[in-house]
Design an enzyme around this catalytic site. Structure first.
Site, short mmCIF file in Angstrom:
data_model
loop_
_atom_site.label_atom_id
_atom_site.label_comp_id
_atom_site.label_asym_id
_atom_site.label_seq_id
_atom_site.Cartn_x
_atom_site.Cartn_y
_atom_site.Cartn_z
N HIS A 17 0.86 -1.19 0.00
CA HIS A 17 0.00 0.00 0.00
C HIS A 17 0.89 1.23 0.00
O HIS A 17 1.66 1.45 0.94
CB HIS A 17 -0.90 0.02 1.24
CG HIS A 17 -1.85 -1.14 1.28
ND1 HIS A 17 -3.10 -1.10 0.74
CD2 HIS A 17 -1.70 -2.40 1.78
CE1 HIS A 17 -3.70 -2.27 0.91
NE2 HIS A 17 -2.86 -3.09 1.54
N HIS A 143 -8.29 -10.68 -1.02
CA HIS A 143 -8.29 -10.47 0.43
C HIS A 143 -9.22 -11.56 0.96
O HIS A 143 -10.44 -11.47 0.83
CB HIS A 143 -8.80 -9.08 0.81
CG HIS A 143 -8.78 -8.85 2.29
ND1 HIS A 143 -7.90 -7.99 2.90
CD2 HIS A 143 -9.51 -9.41 3.29
CE1 HIS A 143 -8.09 -8.05 4.22
NE2 HIS A 143 -9.07 -8.89 4.47
N ASP A 254 2.39 -6.25 2.60
CA ASP A 254 1.15 -5.59 3.03
C ASP A 254 1.46 -4.38 3.90
O ASP A 254 0.66 -4.01 4.77
CB ASP A 254 0.21 -6.56 3.76
CG ASP A 254 -1.23 -6.04 3.82
OD1 ASP A 254 -1.56 -5.12 3.04
OD2 ASP A 254 -2.01 -6.53 4.66
O1 DOR Z 1 -4.39 -4.22 7.71
C1 DOR Z 1 -4.74 -3.93 6.59
N1 DOR Z 1 -4.56 -2.67 6.12
N2 DOR Z 1 -5.33 -4.84 5.84
C2 DOR Z 1 -5.85 -4.54 4.65
O2 DOR Z 1 -6.40 -5.42 4.02
C3 DOR Z 1 -5.85 -3.14 4.14
C4 DOR Z 1 -4.76 -2.39 4.73
C5 DOR Z 1 -4.87 -0.90 4.51
O3 DOR Z 1 -5.11 -0.48 3.38
O4 DOR Z 1 -4.68 -0.15 5.47
ZN ZN Z 2 -3.17 -5.11 1.83
#
Ligand code: DOR
Ligand code: ZN
Length: 351
Positions: A17, A143, A254
């Site tokens: 991200h 997911h 992640d």
């Molecule tokens: O912990 C997470 N944060 N899991 C996710 O699936 C999305 C991610 C986020 O975009 O902050």
């Molecule tokens: Zn993610």
């Protein structure tokens, strides 16, 4: 014998991200220092649902890299589309033709951060899109959690396998699927034993910690992500498959930055920020398992092989030298707390 340096083929991050705007500028350089490429998640506000949006986002990422002084050519963002109930099969063809979009992300509606626009009924609403993806070899990144509020939060991944993953793969047996950020022995076993083109990414936090980490000495929001950390037996099963040499398992951090104030909050956001020190975290986990020699394939070979991309040609060097994880880092007008901030890791990436 303990080794003091480890040189591996330059790794990639198959689940990242990067956000947008100031947040993007604050974090992208950390990933670019370690990884040659990253699969960039599309859960922006609004989500990246079209190829046109993905290409514009790609340009913003490259501009942020240049602004940070990095050579934009040293890091390639691999873009993804956010699947919705209304995604048009034509969009998959545009994505494929762009050469820049490499996968489509499935967020079950309501499963996690910015997933409101996600899919409500995968086989009911997205069958024609899935058919097109299967035909053109576009991977689906799942997911893997059900959102049914009746299902215990620790069971949502396991139930997803039965309710979504197995019917999906029966209907589209040639569809490439990545079961993202697996957290359970159930998912590890499913991916290990299933037939057809399936793989899984594994985060550093799920290799290093079990759910006790969330409550050690008090509530620790910087260990909270989704899917949430599970019990120790699951962590051990993940370490087992990650270090096994099985090409179905590869690196996906992640890393999911949220400003400190939104993590340390009455309703704190899910996501661990590991972009800063991902490779040091993975090296620590692999060494603890006595499997440092398995790190390179997990980090640098299995991902590109699954995606049908060339392996990288450069290298990355890790040194056994104490790395003190900072308590916080700048994040636009705010700050961000890296996972395990204030602690020390035995490995660091050479500069
Ligand atoms: O912990 C997470 N944060 N899991 C996710 O699936 C999305 C991610 C986020 O975009 O902050
Ligand atoms: Zn993610």
């Amino acid at each position: 014998m303990t080794i003091s340096t480890l040189t591996i083929t330059r790794p990639d991050d198959w689940h990242l991200h990067l956000r947008d705007g100031e947040a993007l500028e604050a974090v992208v350089g950390h990933s670019a220092r370690q990884f040659a490429r990253a699969i960039v998640m599309p859960n922006l506000k609004p989500p990246v649902t079209t190829t046109e949006q993905a290409l514009a986002y790609r340009e913003r990422i490259l501009a942020a890299l240049r602004k940070g002084g990095a050579q934009a050519s040293s890091f390639t963002p691999l873009m993804t589309l956010y699947l919705t109930d209304n995604t048009d099969p034509e969009e998959i063809l545009r994505a494929r033709d762009s050469g820049a979009v490499h996968a489509v992300k499935l967020y079950p509606a309501g499963a996690t951060t910015n997933s409101d626009a996600g899919v409500t009924d995968l086989l009911g609403r997205c069958a024609r899109v899935l058919e097109t993806m299967e035909k053109v070899g576009m991977p689906l990144l799942a997911h893997g959690e059900v959102t049914d509020p009746a299902i215990d939060v620790f069971d949502r991944e396991k139930v997803f396998i039965d309710r979504v993953m197995m019917p999906l793969r029966r209907a589209f047996p040639a569809l490439k699927v990545v079961f993202e950020h697996i957290t359970t022995a159930d998912a590890a076993q499913y991916v290990r034993d299933a037939e057809g083109p399936i793989a899984a990414t594994i985060t550093p936090q799920h290799l290093l910690y079990n759910r006790n980490a969330l409550f050690q000495g008090g509530m620790r929001p910087h260990w909270y992500c989704l899917p949430v950390l599970k019990r120790e037996t699951h962590r051990q099963a993940l370490v087992e498959v990650a270090t096994s040499g099985n090409p179905r398992f590869f690196l996906g951090t992640d890393s999911a930055p949220h400003a400190r104030g939104l993590k340390e909050h009455a309703c704190g956001c899910a996501g661990c920020f590991t972009g800063l020190h991902a490779m040091a975290l993975y090296a620590t986990a692999f060494e603890a398992a006595g499997k440092l020699d398995a790190l390179e394939a997990f980090a640098s070979f299995h991902g590109p092989d699954f995606y049908g991309l060339p392996r990288n040609t450069g290298t990355l060097r890790l040194e056994r030298e104490a790395f003190s994880i900072p308590d916080e880092l700048p994040f636009g007008q705010q700050t961000i707390v890296p996972l395990a901030g204030g602690e020390t890791l035995p490995w660091r990436v050479s500069t």
